[in-house]
Design a protein around this motif. Structure first.
Motif, PDB file in Angstrom:
ATOM      1  N   ALA A  85      50.221  42.835  32.240  1.00  0.00           N
ATOM      2  CA  ALA A  85      48.975  41.867  32.735  1.00  0.00           C
ATOM      3  C   ALA A  85      49.087  40.512  32.341  1.00  0.00           C
ATOM      4  O   ALA A  85      49.275  39.593  32.863  1.00  0.00           O
ATOM      5  CB  ALA A  85      47.819  42.603  32.035  1.00  0.00           C
ATOM      6  N   ALA A  86      49.354  40.321  31.036  1.00  0.00           N
ATOM      7  CA  ALA A  86      49.714  38.850  30.433  1.00  0.00           C
ATOM      8  C   ALA A  86      50.905  38.236  31.132  1.00  0.00           C
ATOM      9  O   ALA A  86      50.861  37.181  31.632  1.00  0.00           O
ATOM     10  CB  ALA A  86      49.899  38.842  29.087  1.00  0.00           C
TER      11      ALA A  86
ATOM     12  N   ARG B 286      51.985  38.860  34.060  1.00  0.00           N
ATOM     13  CA  ARG B 286      51.651  38.697  35.715  1.00  0.00           C
ATOM     14  C   ARG B 286      50.649  37.387  35.853  1.00  0.00           C
ATOM     15  O   ARG B 286      51.008  37.079  37.015  1.00  0.00           O
ATOM     16  CB  ARG B 286      50.892  39.963  36.008  1.00  0.00           C
ATOM     17  CG  ARG B 286      50.602  40.363  37.620  1.00  0.00           C
ATOM     18  CD  ARG B 286      50.131  41.734  38.023  1.00  0.00           C
ATOM     19  NE  ARG B 286      49.077  42.207  37.149  1.00  0.00           N
ATOM     20  CZ  ARG B 286      49.039  43.349  36.141  1.00  0.00           C
ATOM     21  NH1 ARG B 286      50.193  43.855  36.279  1.00  0.00           N
ATOM     22  NH2 ARG B 286      48.116  43.413  35.678  1.00  0.00           N
ATOM     23  N   LYS B 287      49.940  37.124  34.934  1.00  0.00           N
ATOM     24  CA  LYS B 287      48.918  36.133  35.189  1.00  0.00           C
ATOM     25  C   LYS B 287      49.681  34.864  35.460  1.00  0.00           C
ATOM     26  O   LYS B 287      49.146  34.024  36.701  1.00  0.00           O
ATOM     27  CB  LYS B 287      47.962  36.042  33.891  1.00  0.00           C
ATOM     28  CG  LYS B 287      46.835  34.769  34.147  1.00  0.00           C
ATOM     29  CD  LYS B 287      46.031  34.948  32.696  1.00  0.00           C
ATOM     30  CE  LYS B 287      45.058  33.649  33.006  1.00  0.00           C
ATOM     31  NZ  LYS B 287      44.570  33.491  31.591  1.00  0.00           N
TER      32      LYS B 287
ATOM     33  N   GLU C 293      38.989  32.275  37.485  1.00  0.00           N
ATOM     34  CA  GLU C 293      38.517  33.414  36.994  1.00  0.00           C
ATOM     35  C   GLU C 293      37.068  33.564  37.070  1.00  0.00           C
ATOM     36  O   GLU C 293      36.590  34.602  37.076  1.00  0.00           O
ATOM     37  CB  GLU C 293      39.193  33.545  35.294  1.00  0.00           C
ATOM     38  CG  GLU C 293      40.697  33.538  35.176  1.00  0.00           C
ATOM     39  CD  GLU C 293      40.938  33.442  33.987  1.00  0.00           C
ATOM     40  OE1 GLU C 293      42.154  33.214  33.535  1.00  0.00           O
ATOM     41  OE2 GLU C 293      40.262  33.130  32.806  1.00  0.00           O
TER      42      GLU C 293
ATOM     43  N   GLN D 120      41.689  29.190  34.960  1.00  0.00           N
ATOM     44  CA  GLN D 120      40.495  29.640  34.360  1.00  0.00           C
ATOM     45  C   GLN D 120      39.279  29.271  35.307  1.00  0.00           C
ATOM     46  O   GLN D 120      38.209  30.295  35.304  1.00  0.00           O
ATOM     47  CB  GLN D 120      40.200  28.535  33.114  1.00  0.00           C
ATOM     48  CG  GLN D 120      39.066  29.068  32.143  1.00  0.00           C
ATOM     49  CD  GLN D 120      38.897  28.670  30.669  1.00  0.00           C
ATOM     50  OE1 GLN D 120      39.788  27.797  30.536  1.00  0.00           O
ATOM     51  NE2 GLN D 120      38.041  29.348  30.174  1.00  0.00           N
TER      52      GLN D 120
ATOM     53  N   MET E 229      50.036  62.290  37.075  1.00  0.00           N
ATOM     54  CA  MET E 229      49.438  61.114  36.648  1.00  0.00           C
ATOM     55  C   MET E 229      50.489  60.377  35.927  1.00  0.00           C
ATOM     56  O   MET E 229      51.281  60.904  35.084  1.00  0.00           O
ATOM     57  CB  MET E 229      48.423  61.745  35.286  1.00  0.00           C
ATOM     58  CG  MET E 229      47.784  60.611  35.075  1.00  0.00           C
ATOM     59  SD  MET E 229      46.430  61.149  33.649  1.00  0.00           S
ATOM     60  CE  MET E 229      45.236  61.866  34.508  1.00  0.00           C
ATOM     61  N   LYS E 230      50.534  58.879  36.005  1.00  0.00           N
ATOM     62  CA  LYS E 230      51.445  57.933  35.503  1.00  0.00           C
ATOM     63  C   LYS E 230      50.867  57.495  34.167  1.00  0.00           C
ATOM     64  O   LYS E 230      49.705  57.046  34.264  1.00  0.00           O
ATOM     65  CB  LYS E 230      51.778  56.917  36.476  1.00  0.00           C
ATOM     66  CG  LYS E 230      52.943  56.129  35.985  1.00  0.00           C
ATOM     67  CD  LYS E 230      53.111  54.737  36.928  1.00  0.00           C
ATOM     68  CE  LYS E 230      54.038  53.779  36.284  1.00  0.00           C
ATOM     69  NZ  LYS E 230      54.084  52.821  37.452  1.00  0.00           N
ATOM     70  N   LYS E 231      51.729  57.855  32.998  1.00  0.00           N
ATOM     71  CA  LYS E 231      51.215  57.261  31.870  1.00  0.00           C
ATOM     72  C   LYS E 231      51.756  55.841  31.569  1.00  0.00           C
ATOM     73  O   LYS E 231      52.985  55.570  31.397  1.00  0.00           O
ATOM     74  CB  LYS E 231      51.092  58.289  30.822  1.00  0.00           C
ATOM     75  CG  LYS E 231      50.448  59.364  31.067  1.00  0.00           C
ATOM     76  CD  LYS E 231      50.486  60.644  30.008  1.00  0.00           C
ATOM     77  CE  LYS E 231      49.456  61.659  30.179  1.00  0.00           C
ATOM     78  NZ  LYS E 231      49.561  62.641  28.959  1.00  0.00           N
ATOM     79  N   VAL E 232      51.191  55.035  31.011  1.00  0.00           N
ATOM     80  CA  VAL E 232      51.672  53.795  30.131  1.00  0.00           C
ATOM     81  C   VAL E 232      50.963  53.489  28.933  1.00  0.00           C
ATOM     82  O   VAL E 232      49.432  53.752  29.111  1.00  0.00           O
ATOM     83  CB  VAL E 232      51.630  52.663  31.229  1.00  0.00           C
ATOM     84  CG1 VAL E 232      50.189  52.442  31.927  1.00  0.00           C
ATOM     85  CG2 VAL E 232      52.203  51.429  30.540  1.00  0.00           C
ATOM     86  N   GLY E 233      51.507  53.217  27.888  1.00  0.00           N
ATOM     87  CA  GLY E 233      50.816  52.699  26.649  1.00  0.00           C
ATOM     88  C   GLY E 233      49.963  51.334  26.903  1.00  0.00           C
ATOM     89  O   GLY E 233      50.265  50.671  27.635  1.00  0.00           O
ATOM     90  N   LEU E 234      48.839  51.431  26.236  1.00  0.00           N
ATOM     91  CA  LEU E 234      48.153  50.401  26.357  1.00  0.00           C
ATOM     92  C   LEU E 234      48.642  48.948  25.982  1.00  0.00           C
ATOM     93  O   LEU E 234      48.620  47.868  26.848  1.00  0.00           O
ATOM     94  CB  LEU E 234      46.796  50.562  25.563  1.00  0.00           C
ATOM     95  CG  LEU E 234      45.519  49.646  25.980  1.00  0.00           C
ATOM     96  CD1 LEU E 234      45.149  49.831  27.222  1.00  0.00           C
ATOM     97  CD2 LEU E 234      44.588  49.751  24.944  1.00  0.00           C
TER      98      LEU E 234
ATOM     99  N   ARG F  67      34.737  36.715  39.057  1.00  0.00           N
ATOM    100  CA  ARG F  67      33.771  37.460  38.343  1.00  0.00           C
ATOM    101  C   ARG F  67      32.821  38.035  39.006  1.00  0.00           C
ATOM    102  O   ARG F  67      32.406  37.434  40.179  1.00  0.00           O
ATOM    103  CB  ARG F  67      33.215  36.715  37.222  1.00  0.00           C
ATOM    104  CG  ARG F  67      34.059  36.368  35.902  1.00  0.00           C
ATOM    105  CD  ARG F  67      33.481  35.912  34.835  1.00  0.00           C
ATOM    106  NE  ARG F  67      32.448  36.878  34.289  1.00  0.00           N
ATOM    107  CZ  ARG F  67      32.523  37.610  33.313  1.00  0.00           C
ATOM    108  NH1 ARG F  67      33.855  37.906  32.734  1.00  0.00           N
ATOM    109  NH2 ARG F  67      31.385  38.272  32.779  1.00  0.00           N
TER     110      ARG F  67
ATOM    111  N   LEU G 239      50.734  47.910  28.871  1.00  0.00           N
ATOM    112  CA  LEU G 239      49.847  47.842  29.981  1.00  0.00           C
ATOM    113  C   LEU G 239      49.345  46.421  30.077  1.00  0.00           C
ATOM    114  O   LEU G 239      49.466  45.262  30.760  1.00  0.00           O
ATOM    115  CB  LEU G 239      48.707  48.733  30.219  1.00  0.00           C
ATOM    116  CG  LEU G 239      47.774  48.414  31.233  1.00  0.00           C
ATOM    117  CD1 LEU G 239      48.196  48.611  32.729  1.00  0.00           C
ATOM    118  CD2 LEU G 239      46.313  49.372  30.981  1.00  0.00           C
ATOM    119  N   THR G 240      48.771  45.790  28.850  1.00  0.00           N
ATOM    120  CA  THR G 240      48.441  44.566  28.471  1.00  0.00           C
ATOM    121  C   THR G 240      49.458  43.376  28.534  1.00  0.00           C
ATOM    122  O   THR G 240      49.239  42.328  28.849  1.00  0.00           O
ATOM    123  CB  THR G 240      47.397  44.599  27.341  1.00  0.00           C
ATOM    124  OG1 THR G 240      48.333  45.041  26.206  1.00  0.00           O
ATOM    125  CG2 THR G 240      46.305  45.456  27.338  1.00  0.00           C
TER     126      THR G 240
END
Lengths: 64, 134
Positions: free
Chosen positions: A13-14, A16-17, A27, A24, A1-6, A31, A9-10
């Motif tokens: 994500a920011a 990458r966007k 997005e 928008q 299991m690969k672990k990453v802090g939240l 959905r 992680l976020t």
């Protein structure tokens, strides 16, 4: 299991966007429109929305 | 768009439940579907519910109740899920992995492990993983 802090992680994500060029409008199009939801799932979302309103809070948008 | 301000407190509470579940069963509950997507995209696709897969579903439900979650009052076939009075904008539900989630895209799932230290949570990629009930 690969672990990453939240937080990390976020942050990823920011970052990458913009690289993905998602707008928008994209997005909303991407959905879940809710067409395949089961009746019980729709009911759960309906009750959650009602509970938020009863608490004086703006519900989080979910397509039912 | 970032995750809503009230998202992290709900997630922290859920992480405590996941931690207790792991201590009791040795297994990991898995956060899937919309909530996993919301976290993975930092709130670009917000979700009003947390979909969870836990192999020992009865144990997981017990732990939810011990943490103040309440079952939805709805009766009959539409009864599904839990809510928490302190987090009224969110619903919480379990799926059944063998029937609901078999064969779906494992990239959509994340395990949220317990061990909350302040506001630090650990999100862990988990295999196999399952998307939410639609």
């Amino acid at each position: 299991m690969k672990k990453v802090g939240l937080t990390e992680l976020t942050r990823r994500a920011a970052a990458r966007k913009p690289a993905l060029g998602i707008t928008q409008a994209d997005e909303e199009t991407m959905r879940n429109r809710g067409g395949s939801r089961t009746p019980e799932k729709r009911e759960l979302l309906r009750r959650t929305e009602a509970r938020a309103k009863a608490a004086g809070l703006k519900p989080i948008t979910s397509h039912r | 768009m970032a995750l809503p301000d009230d998202y992290m407190p709900a997630l922290e509470l859920l992480a405590e439940v996941f931690g207790d579940y792991h201590r009791r069963t040795g297994g990991h509950a898995v956060l899937v579907g919309g909530a996993a997507t919301a976290i993975y995209t930092d709130g670009v696709f917000p979700s009003a519910d947390f979909d969870i897969v836990a192999a020992a579903s009865d144990v997981f439900n017990e732990i939810l109740l011990a943490h103040g979650f309440q079952r939805e009052e709805r009766t009959g076939r539409l009864r599904m899920g839990f809510y928490h009075p302190d987090h009224p904008r969110y619903g919480f539900q379990q799926g059944d992995p063998p029937t609901e989630y078999r064969g779906h895209d494992r990239r959509s799932a994340w395990a949220v492990c317990g061990g909350v230290a302040g506001r630090r949570l650990q999100a862990s990629a988990s295999h196999p993983a399952f998307p939410d009930r639609r």
